[in-house]
Design a protein around this motif. Structure first.
Motif, PDB file in Angstrom:
ATOM      1  N   PHE A  25     -18.884  -4.761 -50.443  1.00 34.68           N
ATOM      2  CA  PHE A  25     -19.476  -3.610 -49.769  1.00 34.68           C
ATOM      3  C   PHE A  25     -20.664  -4.075 -48.951  1.00 34.68           C
ATOM      4  N   PRO A  26     -20.834  -3.427 -47.793  1.00 34.58           N
ATOM      5  CA  PRO A  26     -20.116  -2.287 -47.282  1.00 34.58           C
ATOM      6  C   PRO A  26     -18.761  -2.692 -46.700  1.00 34.58           C
ATOM      7  N   ASN A  27     -17.951  -1.680 -46.468  1.00 37.72           N
ATOM      8  CA  ASN A  27     -16.675  -1.852 -45.796  1.00 37.72           C
ATOM      9  C   ASN A  27     -16.543  -0.678 -44.844  1.00 37.72           C
ATOM     10  N   ALA A  28     -16.633  -0.956 -43.546  1.00 39.56           N
ATOM     11  CA  ALA A  28     -16.565   0.094 -42.526  1.00 39.56           C
ATOM     12  C   ALA A  28     -15.116   0.247 -42.074  1.00 39.56           C
ATOM     13  N   ILE A  29     -14.603   1.451 -42.201  1.00 40.83           N
ATOM     14  CA  ILE A  29     -13.223   1.756 -41.834  1.00 40.83           C
ATOM     15  C   ILE A  29     -13.251   2.674 -40.621  1.00 40.83           C
ATOM     16  N   LEU A  30     -12.683   2.206 -39.522  1.00 45.61           N
ATOM     17  CA  LEU A  30     -12.648   2.965 -38.276  1.00 45.61           C
ATOM     18  C   LEU A  30     -11.197   3.337 -37.993  1.00 45.61           C
ATOM     19  N   ASN A  31     -10.917   4.632 -38.029  1.00 42.90           N
ATOM     20  CA  ASN A  31      -9.546   5.126 -37.834  1.00 42.90           C
ATOM     21  C   ASN A  31      -8.536   4.376 -38.696  1.00 42.90           C
ATOM     22  N   GLY A  32      -8.901   4.167 -39.949  1.00 41.29           N
ATOM     23  CA  GLY A  32      -7.988   3.565 -40.916  1.00 41.29           C
ATOM     24  C   GLY A  32      -7.945   2.057 -40.933  1.00 41.29           C
ATOM     25  N   VAL A  33      -8.755   1.397 -40.102  1.00 40.25           N
ATOM     26  CA  VAL A  33      -8.756  -0.063 -40.025  1.00 40.25           C
ATOM     27  C   VAL A  33     -10.161  -0.585 -40.334  1.00 40.25           C
TER      28      VAL A  33
ATOM     29  N   ILE B 118     -16.533   1.590 -31.117  1.00 38.71           N
ATOM     30  CA  ILE B 118     -16.773   2.916 -31.690  1.00 38.71           C
ATOM     31  C   ILE B 118     -16.380   4.009 -30.705  1.00 38.71           C
ATOM     32  N   GLU B 119     -16.769   3.854 -29.458  1.00 45.28           N
ATOM     33  CA  GLU B 119     -16.449   4.877 -28.448  1.00 45.28           C
ATOM     34  C   GLU B 119     -14.951   4.951 -28.174  1.00 45.28           C
ATOM     35  N   ASN B 120     -14.261   3.802 -28.210  1.00 40.32           N
ATOM     36  CA  ASN B 120     -12.810   3.805 -28.024  1.00 40.32           C
ATOM     37  C   ASN B 120     -12.092   4.539 -29.151  1.00 40.32           C
ATOM     38  N   ALA B 121     -12.766   4.698 -30.283  1.00 41.62           N
ATOM     39  CA  ALA B 121     -12.204   5.434 -31.401  1.00 41.62           C
ATOM     40  C   ALA B 121     -12.503   6.938 -31.307  1.00 41.62           C
ATOM     41  N   GLY B 122     -13.160   7.344 -30.218  1.00 42.78           N
ATOM     42  CA  GLY B 122     -13.427   8.756 -29.998  1.00 42.78           C
ATOM     43  C   GLY B 122     -14.744   9.257 -30.555  1.00 42.78           C
TER      44      GLY B 122
ATOM     45  N   PHE C 124     -10.872  12.299 -46.870  1.00 42.52           N
ATOM     46  CA  PHE C 124     -11.513  11.658 -45.730  1.00 42.52           C
ATOM     47  C   PHE C 124     -10.726  11.815 -44.439  1.00 42.52           C
ATOM     48  N   GLU C 125      -9.665  12.598 -44.470  1.00 39.69           N
ATOM     49  CA  GLU C 125      -8.853  12.833 -43.290  1.00 39.69           C
ATOM     50  C   GLU C 125      -9.703  13.473 -42.192  1.00 39.69           C
ATOM     51  N   GLY C 126      -9.538  13.034 -40.977  1.00 41.20           N
ATOM     52  CA  GLY C 126     -10.281  13.611 -39.869  1.00 41.20           C
ATOM     53  C   GLY C 126     -11.680  13.038 -39.693  1.00 41.20           C
ATOM     54  N   MET C 127     -12.019  12.034 -40.494  1.00 46.81           N
ATOM     55  CA  MET C 127     -13.320  11.376 -40.370  1.00 46.81           C
ATOM     56  C   MET C 127     -13.066   9.987 -39.781  1.00 46.81           C
ATOM     57  N   PRO C 128     -13.394   9.789 -38.506  1.00 44.47           N
ATOM     58  CA  PRO C 128     -13.007   8.541 -37.852  1.00 44.47           C
ATOM     59  C   PRO C 128     -13.704   7.290 -38.378  1.00 44.47           C
ATOM     60  N   LEU C 129     -14.946   7.401 -38.818  1.00 38.65           N
ATOM     61  CA  LEU C 129     -15.673   6.236 -39.314  1.00 38.65           C
ATOM     62  C   LEU C 129     -16.177   6.513 -40.719  1.00 38.65           C
ATOM     63  N   ILE C 130     -15.686   5.719 -41.655  1.00 43.25           N
ATOM     64  CA  ILE C 130     -16.090   5.849 -43.050  1.00 43.25           C
ATOM     65  C   ILE C 130     -16.692   4.524 -43.476  1.00 43.25           C
TER      66      ILE C 130
END
Length: 119
Positions: A80-88, A109-113, A21-27
């Motif tokens: 669940f669900p659990n939304a992870i944005l840039n690892g948080v 979301i936009e601040n996360a790129g 999942f590396e490089g995926m900002p929102l999981i």
């Protein structure tokens, strides 16, 4: 801090999950049959995210129990669900809808790129 710091011996597979999942900002860790997961995914889809959220349907994976165990340890959230944005973790369905109602979700979301087209 790398997530491997949190691992126990039985979490040995986490590194392969983390790399996947590396490089995926929102999981969004989700379950296909869960109405809360469906609700959260629909909300995020309404934002037309670019890149799109990566959806991990935990109930369709062989390592779903391991993922739940690790997410609980890392985020304190075992549901669940659990939304992870840039690892948080930014929460579950109710949390996402609350952020949306407050007008804060798009900014977060936009601040996360991640580019958005609505919401």
């Amino acid at each position: 801090m790398p997530m491997s710091v949190y691992r126990s011996e039985k979490d040995g597979a986490w590194e392969s999950i983390e790399r996947r999942f590396e490089g995926m900002p929102l999981i969004v860790f989700s379950k296909t049959y869960c109405p809360y997961s469906r609700r959260a995914k629909a909300l995020l889809a309404s934002y037309n995210l670019s890149p799109a959220a990566t959806i991990v349907e935990v109930d369709l994976r062989d390592d779903g129990d391991l993922i739940k165990h690790i997410l609980t340890r890392l985020t304190g959230r075992g549901t669940f669900p659990n939304a992870i944005l840039n690892g948080v973790s930014i929460g579950g369905s109710d949390d996402l809808h609350s952020l949306h109602a407050q007008g804060r979700l798009q900014e977060i979301i936009e601040n996360a790129g991640i580019h958005t087209d609505g919401g």
